[in-house]
Design a protein around this motif. Sequence first.
Motif, mmCIF file in Angstrom:
data_model
loop_
_atom_site.group_PDB
_atom_site.id
_atom_site.type_symbol
_atom_site.label_atom_id
_atom_site.label_comp_id
_atom_site.label_asym_id
_atom_site.label_seq_id
_atom_site.Cartn_x
_atom_site.Cartn_y
_atom_site.Cartn_z
ATOM 1 N N VAL A 14 1.248 -1.180 0.061
ATOM 2 C CA VAL A 14 -0.115 0.222 0.136
ATOM 3 C C VAL A 14 0.583 1.288 0.003
ATOM 4 C CG1 VAL A 14 -1.940 1.262 1.152
ATOM 5 C CG2 VAL A 14 -1.565 -1.339 0.978
ATOM 6 N N VAL A 15 0.628 2.084 -0.673
ATOM 7 C CA VAL A 15 1.911 3.406 -1.574
ATOM 8 C C VAL A 15 0.607 4.182 -0.471
ATOM 9 C CG1 VAL A 15 3.082 4.931 -2.484
ATOM 10 C CG2 VAL A 15 3.252 2.708 -3.006
ATOM 11 N N MET A 16 0.950 4.986 -0.019
ATOM 12 C CA MET A 16 -0.424 6.108 1.018
ATOM 13 C C MET A 16 0.528 8.201 0.575
ATOM 14 S SD MET A 16 -2.293 6.796 4.448
ATOM 15 C CE MET A 16 -2.828 8.424 5.140
ATOM 16 N N LEU A 17 0.437 8.225 -0.675
ATOM 17 C CA LEU A 17 0.871 9.866 -0.862
ATOM 18 C C LEU A 17 0.730 10.740 -0.490
ATOM 19 C CD1 LEU A 17 3.448 11.034 -2.650
ATOM 20 C CD2 LEU A 17 2.269 10.716 -4.445
ATOM 21 N N ILE A 18 0.909 11.587 0.244
ATOM 22 C CA ILE A 18 0.599 12.318 0.864
ATOM 23 C C ILE A 18 1.065 13.952 0.045
ATOM 24 C CG2 ILE A 18 0.017 14.162 2.692
ATOM 25 C CD1 ILE A 18 -0.601 11.802 4.698
ATOM 26 N N ASP A 19 0.305 14.873 -0.611
ATOM 27 C CA ASP A 19 1.059 15.366 -1.257
ATOM 28 C C ASP A 19 1.289 16.617 -0.396
ATOM 29 O OD1 ASP A 19 0.133 16.001 -4.410
ATOM 30 O OD2 ASP A 19 1.147 17.595 -3.449
ATOM 31 N N GLY A 20 3.025 16.989 -0.410
ATOM 32 C CA GLY A 20 3.141 18.949 -0.012
ATOM 33 C C GLY A 20 3.766 17.830 1.827
ATOM 34 N N LEU A 21 4.026 16.216 1.803
ATOM 35 C CA LEU A 21 4.328 15.647 3.634
ATOM 36 C C LEU A 21 5.602 16.094 3.432
ATOM 37 C CD1 LEU A 21 2.683 14.525 5.626
ATOM 38 C CD2 LEU A 21 4.076 12.238 4.757
ATOM 39 N N ARG A 22 6.040 17.440 4.374
ATOM 40 C CA ARG A 22 7.259 17.781 4.050
ATOM 41 C C ARG A 22 7.689 16.812 6.079
ATOM 42 N NH1 ARG A 22 8.004 23.751 5.810
ATOM 43 N NH2 ARG A 22 7.407 23.505 7.745
ATOM 44 N N ASP A 23 9.417 16.738 5.599
ATOM 45 C CA ASP A 23 9.845 15.836 6.848
ATOM 46 C C ASP A 23 9.407 16.229 8.118
ATOM 47 O OD1 ASP A 23 10.942 17.604 6.583
ATOM 48 O OD2 ASP A 23 12.888 17.269 6.848
ATOM 49 N N LEU B 178 3.049 -1.160 3.821
ATOM 50 C CA LEU B 178 2.296 -0.270 3.384
ATOM 51 C C LEU B 178 3.774 0.993 3.977
ATOM 52 C CD1 LEU B 178 0.270 2.060 4.397
ATOM 53 C CD2 LEU B 178 0.649 1.717 7.305
ATOM 54 N N VAL B 179 4.102 2.025 2.913
ATOM 55 C CA VAL B 179 4.509 2.839 2.371
ATOM 56 C C VAL B 179 3.731 3.982 1.730
ATOM 57 C CG1 VAL B 179 6.232 3.880 0.722
ATOM 58 C CG2 VAL B 179 5.868 2.050 0.486
ATOM 59 N N LEU B 180 4.080 5.145 3.709
ATOM 60 C CA LEU B 180 4.147 7.109 3.261
ATOM 61 C C LEU B 180 4.942 7.323 3.044
ATOM 62 C CD1 LEU B 180 1.578 8.466 5.203
ATOM 63 C CD2 LEU B 180 3.514 8.449 6.589
ATOM 64 N N CYS B 181 4.705 8.493 1.989
ATOM 65 C CA CYS B 181 5.458 9.413 1.069
ATOM 66 C C CYS B 181 5.201 10.002 1.096
ATOM 67 C CB CYS B 181 6.657 8.182 0.742
ATOM 68 S SG CYS B 181 5.334 8.374 -0.894
ATOM 69 N N GLY B 182 5.613 11.592 0.969
ATOM 70 C CA GLY B 182 5.360 12.816 0.259
ATOM 71 C C GLY B 182 6.303 12.751 -0.963
ATOM 72 N N ASP B 183 5.113 13.438 -1.629
ATOM 73 C CA ASP B 183 5.848 13.959 -2.988
ATOM 74 C C ASP B 183 7.201 14.782 -3.289
ATOM 75 O OD1 ASP B 183 3.359 15.752 -3.337
ATOM 76 O OD2 ASP B 183 3.720 15.550 -4.927
ATOM 77 N N ALA C 68 9.150 13.003 3.686
ATOM 78 C CA ALA C 68 8.543 12.369 4.727
ATOM 79 C C ALA C 68 8.850 10.885 3.878
ATOM 80 C CB ALA C 68 8.142 12.532 6.049
ATOM 81 N N LEU C 69 9.352 9.772 5.006
ATOM 82 C CA LEU C 69 9.144 8.641 3.929
ATOM 83 C C LEU C 69 9.231 7.331 4.527
ATOM 84 C CD1 LEU C 69 8.932 6.625 1.469
ATOM 85 C CD2 LEU C 69 11.687 6.437 1.089
ATOM 86 N N LEU C 70 7.865 7.150 4.973
ATOM 87 C CA LEU C 70 8.435 5.809 6.581
ATOM 88 C C LEU C 70 7.661 4.189 5.808
ATOM 89 C CD1 LEU C 70 7.792 5.554 9.283
ATOM 90 C CD2 LEU C 70 5.527 5.669 9.377
ATOM 91 N N LEU C 71 8.675 3.093 5.792
ATOM 92 C CA LEU C 71 7.893 1.687 5.152
ATOM 93 C C LEU C 71 7.652 1.234 6.513
ATOM 94 C CD1 LEU C 71 11.463 1.511 3.174
ATOM 95 C CD2 LEU C 71 8.838 2.584 2.424
#
Lengths: 822, 219
Positions: free
Chosen positions: A66-75, A260-265, A285-288
């Motif tokens: 599951v890739v959860m991409l949140i636009d503009g997710l700063r670290d 599960l991947v949580l990341c920002g573009d 931010a990038l969280l696996l």
Amino acid sequence: MRLGCGAFAAGCVAVEVLGVALFLRGFFPPPVRSSSQPAPPAAPEPSAGASSSGTKLLPPLFGKVVVMLIDGLRDDFVFGSKGVKFMPYTTYLVEEGASHSFVAEAKPPTVTMPRIKALVTGSLPGFVDVVRNLNSPALLEDNVVTRATAAGKRVIFYGDETWVKLFPKHFVEYDGTTSFFVSDYTEVDDNVTRHLDKVLKRGDWDVLILHYLGLDHIGHISGPSSPLIGRKLSEMDSILMRIHTSLQSEEREALSPSLLVLCGDHGMSESGGHGAASLEEVSTALLLTSSAFSRKPGEVRPPERVQQTDLAATLAVGLGLPIPQHSVGRFLFPVMQGRAMREQLRFLHLNAVQLSRLLQASNPVYEREPGFEQFKMSERLHGNWVRLYLENNNSEVLLNLGAKVRRQYLGALKSLSRAVSSQVAQYDIYSMVLGTVVVLEVLALLLLSIPQALGAAAELEVPLSPVCSLLFYLAFLLLWAMHVVVCTSAERSRYLCSLTWPMAGGVLALVSALLCGVLSALTRTCVDGKLLRRNPTPSSWRWSELDFLTLAGTAGHVLSLGASSFIEEEHQTWYFLVSTLCLALCHESYRACFLGEDGEPRHCSSPASALQDRSVSCDVLELDQACQSPSSLDGLGGREKYMALASPWLVLGCCRLLRSLNQTGVQWAHRPDLGHWLTSSEHQAELSILSALSLLAIFALVQSRCSPLSKGALALGLLGVYCYRTATGHLLFPWQQDSKDLSSDLALGRACFCYALLSSIPVSAYIVLVTALRYHLFIWSVFSPKLLYEGMHLLVTAALCLCFTAVGRSSTKADTGRIARC
Amino acid sequence: MKNIDIKRLLYTHLLCIFSIILSIFIPSVFLENFSILETHLTWLCICSVFVTAVNLLLYVVVKPSASAKRSSLSYKVTRFLKCCIYFLMSCFVFHVIFVLYGAPLIELVLETFLFAVILSTFTTVPCLCLLGPNIKAWLRVFSRNGVTSIWENSLQITTISSFLGSWFGAFPIPLDWERPWQVWPISCTLGATFGYVAGLVISPLWIYWNRKQLTYKNN
């Protein structure tokens, strides 16, 4: 040595084209592409050819991703104080859960579409992408999603519509949300979340991609410190928790773990925007998270800094797919840590082979790269290790050797990735600067030689004095020294440095020669100015409104190119300026007509100068008919006078017709226009009548006895035939020394000069503008295509100028030859 | 003499500016929901009526053209009628020019025409008041070195600045800011108004500044 002004202008524009080409080469670094178009087979395990088990693809590490991409997710939204406050579950995962957290660095332009491409392909946008994306929105490059679909994985997507445009046929199920309404930050996310329950329960998919836009919208509205951000982060946290718990409960039934991947573009600047290269904008931010990850309790590590492109390779490895061909990233090794040593080394080897293939394709001297040498060595060691492993050797030795190989591989991957990505990541400032310098020098040369080129002789002196040559050598030496310093100091590869030295020397010699030309022209102008001041002669040059309008229009047009919406609607600027020019001409002609005696004496006394500045305006807008009218007004009577008065209105009407014929641009492109109305099937009758009428009009024009227009056309055609016959030697020119021919040649040269000048002003200004705006939000979508158009326009100008000059030169030569024979 | 004239010019111009300000504030007393942007067309009508009225009033009171000879009533009536025809003609000519510049031909006709009316109010009405229906005089005033009094000089400046204002007002239309005033023809009419006001302010100052250099044929 003297040079005609037409030849001079043609030479200048040709040199300018070179400068623009150099600038473009620096501005659009070529993308790194491996040579083989079809994907090469997976490299076999380096085991001295003994076993065949290494060639098969490795099994996927994870069952579901599951890739959860949140636009503009700063670290700092996740790892900083905001994260602790608003994202408790994520913070728990980061600190205590089985997870790996990173700060992924995005490359500029930090805009959604290029970032999505970087995430799925692992490559960085280049020149070819800009050209290719003018027409086809779909992503054709090798990427994870395409590979996953090809491998029979079922991919589901919810979120930003950009994905649906990039992958039109790849998702088994999708729901695109437009990001057009920036003020909306709840609906865009509810649109994604409403599918979650159903999809998580169903579980008949392999990859789920979610793209949440709300956070970025809030950033655009009220910035990163607004209270809305906290609420949105809490919402995202609860969604993450839902997905994670559902995945965990499912994992108990299934055997393979899920990821599960949580990341920002991209990040978010302090004002809430993005697009540039500041630290806040590139840090995401990038969280696996996966149950497969082992984590010692109580161990807290600060998030490691990695590249955003690394995610593509990681996802590919995690899904058991080959790494995308053009990916410049290396996969995130912590993901592999719990696996067997043989598997780890196998994956590292695959990634290193892929990167080294890219390097071989992009760099002709790849053997000398330190990364490549390291890779070769670790491959050899790897082979030894596999042999030992197959012989069931002592486990202690095996483990130590394996750890050594792994270290080697990681170092090799690091240097390989850096070597490959440095070629595309940044603008090649050195080439850009040199190109800009060439263009600006040519412009200065053109500007400084205006008085001579438009003077009586229309000839220019080429400076070949000893002082000039001394200056040339000096400048050349200095530039060469600078070149050597730049090339030896830079760690990145630069285009000019990779050229052979005669070519680079040629470019530098060109720059210094132009510098000498500019300087000598400058001194000449100064001397002339001094002379003029000592014995002042009444200058006949006066600024008329038309001159002012032409100059102001050119300047205004150039300035408007600084705004992306003006570039998108550039045709509107042109129509507006043409209408204004027509009205000004109309005003002029009416004044000359009704107040003939009171008007300026310019029209009758000095027709040459009048013609000259008319030719300037003619060249701007190529409205020959309208331009000719006022200058030749005095010699005309009756009918011609009325034609002259009516022609600006005619041109205005035609412009209006043209404007409504084809709606273009962005904002009003959807509006109905005349062209569509005519070509639609129910208006065939109107179209046929119109075409019949226009054909008739042409016929009438040709047929009528003494229409000046048809006469001119006929005369031109006959003249062309005659010239052709002369050139083949069948005929002779009847005149001996006709001044008329000379003057027409002169006028051609002058027109050429004006044309060159007026087309090189916008180009040089635009190049400087683009350099200043290179981190603008729309640099790839609006400014770069326009830059290409400008370059093409300059090329056409150069071709035209050369053509005109060649024609003029050949006719003069024929003339002089004839004189000599007589 | 000259200073008194400049002072009179300044006062008349201030009165004109005052009339524009009044046209913004007075209607909101009588009309509900009145605002420049939302009920733009109403404002255009009111503003043009106000400015015309003030111009006519000033013409009657100040009499800058100073035609000493007496004339009969019928002559005055024909002159007035001629002025009306000229005004209408200028409105139509402006309308045609706007369409040639790219205004929609079929839709928004009323908006375009009212823009033409307001621009005529700012340019043609003062010309008619000052010069009368006399094309030759108009052409003389608007050509180089053809000005014969400070009134004509200020007329030149205000007219040109109104045109320039509406010309510059067209620039924001293609921008994608999505503001309510970017709709045709609001930015242009606002630009014309600002240009007119700026011309009214600038012209007395400019004339005062250059009073030494300015020499008129008649003075």
